[in-house]
Write a protein that holds these residues in place. Structure first.
Motif, mmCIF file in Angstrom:
data_model
loop_
_atom_site.group_PDB
_atom_site.id
_atom_site.type_symbol
_atom_site.label_atom_id
_atom_site.label_comp_id
_atom_site.label_asym_id
_atom_site.label_seq_id
_atom_site.Cartn_x
_atom_site.Cartn_y
_atom_site.Cartn_z
ATOM 1 N N PRO A 170 0.790 -1.239 0.000
ATOM 2 C CA PRO A 170 0.000 0.000 0.000
ATOM 3 C C PRO A 170 0.821 1.287 0.000
ATOM 4 O O PRO A 170 0.314 2.334 -0.395
ATOM 5 N N LYS A 171 2.089 1.229 0.392
ATOM 6 C CA LYS A 171 2.907 2.449 0.380
ATOM 7 C C LYS A 171 3.110 2.981 -1.037
ATOM 8 O O LYS A 171 3.469 4.142 -1.219
ATOM 9 N N TYR A 172 2.862 2.156 -2.060
ATOM 10 C CA TYR A 172 3.034 2.572 -3.451
ATOM 11 C C TYR A 172 1.756 3.182 -4.050
ATOM 12 O O TYR A 172 1.729 3.526 -5.221
ATOM 13 N N ARG A 173 0.693 3.317 -3.266
ATOM 14 C CA ARG A 173 -0.575 3.825 -3.796
ATOM 15 C C ARG A 173 -0.457 5.311 -4.153
ATOM 16 O O ARG A 173 -0.121 6.143 -3.320
ATOM 17 N N ARG A 174 -0.728 5.606 -5.415
ATOM 18 C CA ARG A 174 -0.762 6.976 -5.906
ATOM 19 C C ARG A 174 -1.634 6.998 -7.150
ATOM 20 O O ARG A 174 -2.002 5.952 -7.663
ATOM 21 N N ALA A 175 -1.961 8.196 -7.617
ATOM 22 C CA ALA A 175 -2.911 8.292 -8.722
ATOM 23 C C ALA A 175 -2.407 9.198 -9.821
ATOM 24 O O ALA A 175 -1.749 10.207 -9.568
ATOM 25 N N GLN A 176 -2.768 8.843 -11.032
ATOM 26 C CA GLN A 176 -2.432 9.622 -12.213
ATOM 27 C C GLN A 176 -3.699 10.295 -12.748
ATOM 28 O O GLN A 176 -4.763 9.699 -12.765
ATOM 29 N N MET A 177 -3.564 11.547 -13.171
ATOM 30 C CA MET A 177 -4.626 12.263 -13.887
ATOM 31 C C MET A 177 -4.028 12.630 -15.245
ATOM 32 O O MET A 177 -3.128 13.460 -15.332
ATOM 33 N N ARG A 178 -4.495 11.964 -16.294
ATOM 34 C CA ARG A 178 -3.904 12.117 -17.620
ATOM 35 C C ARG A 178 -4.508 13.301 -18.373
ATOM 36 O O ARG A 178 -5.710 13.518 -18.366
ATOM 37 N N TYR A 179 -3.638 14.041 -19.044
ATOM 38 C CA TYR A 179 -4.043 15.155 -19.900
ATOM 39 C C TYR A 179 -3.674 14.894 -21.356
ATOM 40 O O TYR A 179 -4.460 15.110 -22.255
ATOM 41 N N MET A 180 -2.435 14.467 -21.589
ATOM 42 C CA MET A 180 -1.970 14.190 -22.945
ATOM 43 C C MET A 180 -1.326 12.818 -22.960
ATOM 44 O O MET A 180 -0.354 12.570 -22.241
ATOM 45 N N GLY A 181 -1.883 11.911 -23.753
ATOM 46 C CA GLY A 181 -1.368 10.549 -23.822
ATOM 47 C C GLY A 181 -1.621 9.798 -22.529
ATOM 48 O O GLY A 181 -2.291 10.295 -21.621
ATOM 49 N N THR A 182 -1.085 8.599 -22.453
ATOM 50 C CA THR A 182 -1.326 7.770 -21.273
ATOM 51 C C THR A 182 -0.085 7.585 -20.409
ATOM 52 O O THR A 182 -0.127 6.861 -19.429
ATOM 53 N N GLY A 183 1.014 8.229 -20.757
ATOM 54 C CA GLY A 183 2.213 8.109 -19.941
ATOM 55 C C GLY A 183 2.807 6.726 -20.028
ATOM 56 O O GLY A 183 2.591 6.005 -20.993
#
Length: 175
Positions: free
Chosen positions: A46-59
């Motif tokens: 769980p220490k790796y839990r984070r979130a992405q919010m994409r604007y351009m492409g999917t990274g």
């Protein structure tokens, strides 16, 4: 330079200028944080839990398609929310430069290259550019979420890898 040299893009024949330009706008009001983009890491720890919010492409998170982003041509751009005490594991992008720009909070950034280690703290409005082929990881030492922009210097980055001795190097991604 001639006008022709500046015109490197064309509006698709099936679209008006307004439709084409509108397709290149990503509004905050239509974004949402995706805590599943790196879920395989959080499932491991769980220490790796984070979130992405994409604007351009999917990274380079492994998300293969997001129709709610601007199509990436030369780079990807997203924001990442890093909960308090969150860790982004040491990883490497073999094919692309990665840029972090802190919007809120701070992170401790770790670099490991050919056995040499380096760390630095990035605070609000600090930026770092990390060349391809270098392991990087991060930690949010704060008690509140940190928020940063992430940009990768290609339209379709490959999935990053982890050091061979890192436990995530053995974890299979759910696709």
């Amino acid at each position: 330079m001639s006008e022709q040299q500046f015109e490197s893009w064309k509006i698709p024949e099936s679209a008006t200028l307004a439709e084409y330009i509108d397709s290149r706008v990503a509004r905050f009001s239509t974004r949402k944080y995706d805590f599943d983009a790196l879920k395989f890491q959080a499932d491991y720890d769980p220490k790796y839990r984070r979130a992405q919010m994409r604007y351009m492409g999917t990274g380079a998170t492994g998300v293969s398609n997001d129709s709610n982003t601007v199509t990436a041509e030369n780079f990807t751009f997203s924001t990442m929310v890093l909960p308090a005490q969150c860790e982004g594991p040491l990883h490497m992008h073999h094919d692309v430069e990665e840029v972090f720009f802190m919007l809120r909070g701070c992170i401790d950034l770790f670099i490991d290259h050919n056995g040499e280690k380096y760390s630095t703290r990035l605070n609000e409005r600090d930026l770092i550019s990390i060349p391809p082929g270098i392991h990087r990881g991060l930690f949010n030492p704060g008690q509140e979420d940190a928020l940063m922009c992430v940009m990768l210097g290609t339209g379709k980055p490959t999935i990053p890898t982890y050091p061979e001795d890192h436990p995530l190097s053995k974890v299979k991604r759910n696709k």
